[in-house]
Design an enzyme around this catalytic site. Structure first.
Site, PDB file in Angstrom:
ATOM      1  N   SER A 152     -41.575  33.841 -55.201  1.00 22.17           N
ATOM      2  CA  SER A 152     -41.084  32.786 -54.292  1.00 22.17           C
ATOM      3  C   SER A 152     -42.249  31.844 -53.971  1.00 22.17           C
ATOM      4  CB  SER A 152     -40.581  33.454 -53.014  1.00 22.17           C
ATOM      5  OG  SER A 152     -40.612  32.572 -51.928  1.00 22.17           O
ATOM      6  N   TYR A 165     -40.731  38.472 -45.684  1.00 21.31           N
ATOM      7  CA  TYR A 165     -40.361  38.048 -47.038  1.00 21.31           C
ATOM      8  C   TYR A 165     -41.597  37.537 -47.801  1.00 21.31           C
ATOM      9  CZ  TYR A 165     -37.615  35.339 -50.519  1.00 21.31           C
ATOM     10  OH  TYR A 165     -37.072  34.805 -51.673  1.00 21.31           O
TER      11      TYR A 165
HETATM   12  N1  LIG Z   1     -32.537  30.777 -53.488  1.00 16.68           N
HETATM   13  C1  LIG Z   1     -33.816  30.458 -53.422  1.00 16.68           C
HETATM   14  O1  LIG Z   1     -34.186  29.343 -53.030  1.00 16.68           O
HETATM   15  C2  LIG Z   1     -34.868  31.459 -53.827  1.00 16.68           C
HETATM   16  C3  LIG Z   1     -36.179  31.024 -53.837  1.00 16.68           C
HETATM   17  C4  LIG Z   1     -37.183  31.908 -54.239  1.00 16.68           C
HETATM   18  C5  LIG Z   1     -36.855  33.195 -54.599  1.00 16.68           C
HETATM   19  N2  LIG Z   1     -35.568  33.600 -54.560  1.00 16.68           N
HETATM   20  C6  LIG Z   1     -35.314  34.977 -54.979  1.00 16.68           C
HETATM   21  O2  LIG Z   1     -34.391  34.950 -56.042  1.00 16.68           O
HETATM   22  C7  LIG Z   1     -33.659  36.173 -56.067  1.00 16.68           C
HETATM   23  C8  LIG Z   1     -32.177  35.849 -56.102  1.00 16.68           C
HETATM   24  O3  LIG Z   1     -31.851  35.208 -54.869  1.00 16.68           O
HETATM   25  P1  LIG Z   1     -30.594  34.265 -54.642  1.00 16.68           P
HETATM   26  O4  LIG Z   1     -31.084  33.000 -54.077  1.00 16.68           O
HETATM   27  O5  LIG Z   1     -29.739  34.219 -55.852  1.00 16.68           O
HETATM   28  O6  LIG Z   1     -29.881  35.024 -53.438  1.00 16.68           O
HETATM   29  P2  LIG Z   1     -28.517  35.813 -53.379  1.00 16.68           P
HETATM   30  O7  LIG Z   1     -28.395  36.308 -51.973  1.00 16.68           O
HETATM   31  O8  LIG Z   1     -27.408  34.975 -53.909  1.00 16.68           O
HETATM   32  O9  LIG Z   1     -28.767  37.062 -54.365  1.00 16.68           O
HETATM   33  C9  LIG Z   1     -29.451  38.209 -53.971  1.00 16.68           C
HETATM   34  C10 LIG Z   1     -28.631  39.425 -54.380  1.00 16.68           C
HETATM   35  O10 LIG Z   1     -29.348  40.626 -54.031  1.00 16.68           O
HETATM   36  C11 LIG Z   1     -28.382  41.575 -53.630  1.00 16.68           C
HETATM   37  N3  LIG Z   1     -28.955  42.668 -52.838  1.00 16.68           N
HETATM   38  C12 LIG Z   1     -29.392  42.651 -51.557  1.00 16.68           C
HETATM   39  N4  LIG Z   1     -29.800  43.878 -51.188  1.00 16.68           N
HETATM   40  C13 LIG Z   1     -29.636  44.686 -52.274  1.00 16.68           C
HETATM   41  C14 LIG Z   1     -29.886  46.058 -52.543  1.00 16.68           C
HETATM   42  N5  LIG Z   1     -30.422  46.872 -51.616  1.00 16.68           N
HETATM   43  N6  LIG Z   1     -29.593  46.554 -53.767  1.00 16.68           N
HETATM   44  C15 LIG Z   1     -29.076  45.757 -54.728  1.00 16.68           C
HETATM   45  N7  LIG Z   1     -28.812  44.439 -54.540  1.00 16.68           N
HETATM   46  C16 LIG Z   1     -29.095  43.933 -53.329  1.00 16.68           C
HETATM   47  C17 LIG Z   1     -27.370  40.769 -52.823  1.00 16.68           C
HETATM   48  O11 LIG Z   1     -26.143  41.471 -52.709  1.00 16.68           O
HETATM   49  C18 LIG Z   1     -27.259  39.502 -53.664  1.00 16.68           C
HETATM   50  O12 LIG Z   1     -26.238  39.625 -54.625  1.00 16.68           O
HETATM   51  C19 LIG Z   1     -34.103  36.948 -54.828  1.00 16.68           C
HETATM   52  O13 LIG Z   1     -35.124  37.852 -55.167  1.00 16.68           O
HETATM   53  C20 LIG Z   1     -34.663  35.875 -53.941  1.00 16.68           C
HETATM   54  O14 LIG Z   1     -35.600  36.391 -53.026  1.00 16.68           O
HETATM   55  C21 LIG Z   1     -34.547  32.758 -54.184  1.00 16.68           C
END
Ligand SMILES: NC(=O)c1ccc[n+]([C@@H]2O[C@H](COP(=O)([O-])OP(=O)(O)OC[C@H]3O[C@@H](n4cnc5c(N)ncnc54)[C@H](O)[C@@H]3O)[C@@H](O)[C@H]2O)c1
Length: 271
Positions: A152, A165
């Protein structure tokens, strides 16, 4: 020369495959010919993802998997090997934040909820380390394999309020580098460990923080845009290419990298 980006017959397991970024990438990779294993925490969401996946091709499986639960991870790992015989790529897409692990508006650092802080570390850090350790045993036996983690923008620079985070994602960067080195030195050049560091993409978790109901940016959303030279948030599909590259033979000499996919956020001072 063969197509270096060919993914056909590669078995790719994706945690958090019911979410926005990893879920979208899972479908994209299946469309490119990979055999994709959709892993999600809740059965009904996995079933939903699998119904959609079956519209693409038969090259898909789905299992419930809580990435903070060793038994759950081990069972899924065993099932994939039993069904498909091998695994080529693990994408650690599960992750996210929790309100108590952030410093809310009007609060200060001493209001941090240590229980939520620990939960966020567990989900983002242990939830990356534990599946990697389980699947790396197969990679060692195969002499090949690839891990793709999600870092991130909060890992390398300070984002106000987002403490737990940020700590976890900084450790994911460190783990990516550490594990890539350990795997290569002990088991050779067939095993690669990399990460992508997305900038700001709209997901269910951050929508209310960044965008008002009328579609305008919140104050924080505007601050992010001000530090993003592309002057917009990322679109889901804009992470697919980096993941495709890292999963493919095109990245055969790439390991220990954390690749920003961020519209320039990480290189711009904002001035
Ligand atoms: N969206 C952004 O801007 C962004 C930026 C940087 C990093 N990220 C990272 O990208 C990845 C995907 O995020 P996203 O934006 O698609 O969010 P999202 O919330 O759509 O996806 C995250 C998924 O993780 C699952 N999850 C949560 N706890 C869990 C557990 N204990 N076991 C299994 N699954 C679990 C959730 O059910 C969800 O489906 C994450 O690691 C997030 O930290 C996202």
């Amino acid at each position: 020369m063969k197509n270096l980006f060919d993914l056909s017959n590669k078995v790719i397991a994706v945690t958090g495959a019911t979410g926005v970024l990893a879920g979208g990438a899972a479908k994209y990779l299946q469309e490119q010919g990979a055999h994709v294993v959709y892993l999600g925490r809740r059965k009904e969401k996995v079933d939903e993802a699998l119904t959609e996946a079956l519209k693409i091709s038969k090259n898909c499986l789905g299992y419930t998997c809580d990435v903070t639960d060793q038994t759950s991870i081990d069972n899924v790992h065993k099932n994939i090997i039993a069904e498909l015989g091998h695994i080529d790529v693990l994408i650690n897409g599960a992750g996210g934040n929790m309100p108590g692990a952030t410093i809310g508006p009007g609060k200060d650092v001493f209001d941090l909820d240590m229980d939520d802080y620990s939960k966020v570390l567990d989900l983002n850090l242990k939830g990356t380390v534990m599946p990697t350790m389980a699947f790396a045993k197969t990679f060692k036996a195969q002499g090949s394999g690839c891990v793709i983690n999600f870092s991130s923008m909060s890992a390398a620079q300070t984002l106000t309020r987002v403490l737990g985070y940020s700590n976890a994602k900084a450790a994911v960067d460190n783990f990516t580098k550490w594990m890539s080195t350990e795997m290569a030195l002990k088991y050779g050049d067939g095993i690669r460990v990399n990460a992508l560091a997305p900038g700001f993409f709209i997901s269910d978790q951050n929508r209310a923080l960044l965008i008002n109901e009328d579609g305008s940016y919140t104050e924080r959303g505007q601050q992010v845009i001000n530090k993003t030279p592309f002057r917009r948030f990322g679109r889901q599909e804009e992470v697919f290419g980096t993941i495709h590259f890292l999963a493919s033979d095109a990245a055969s000499f790439v390991t220990g990298s954390v690749i920003p996919v961020d519209g320039g956020f990480s290189t711009f001072t904002g001035v």
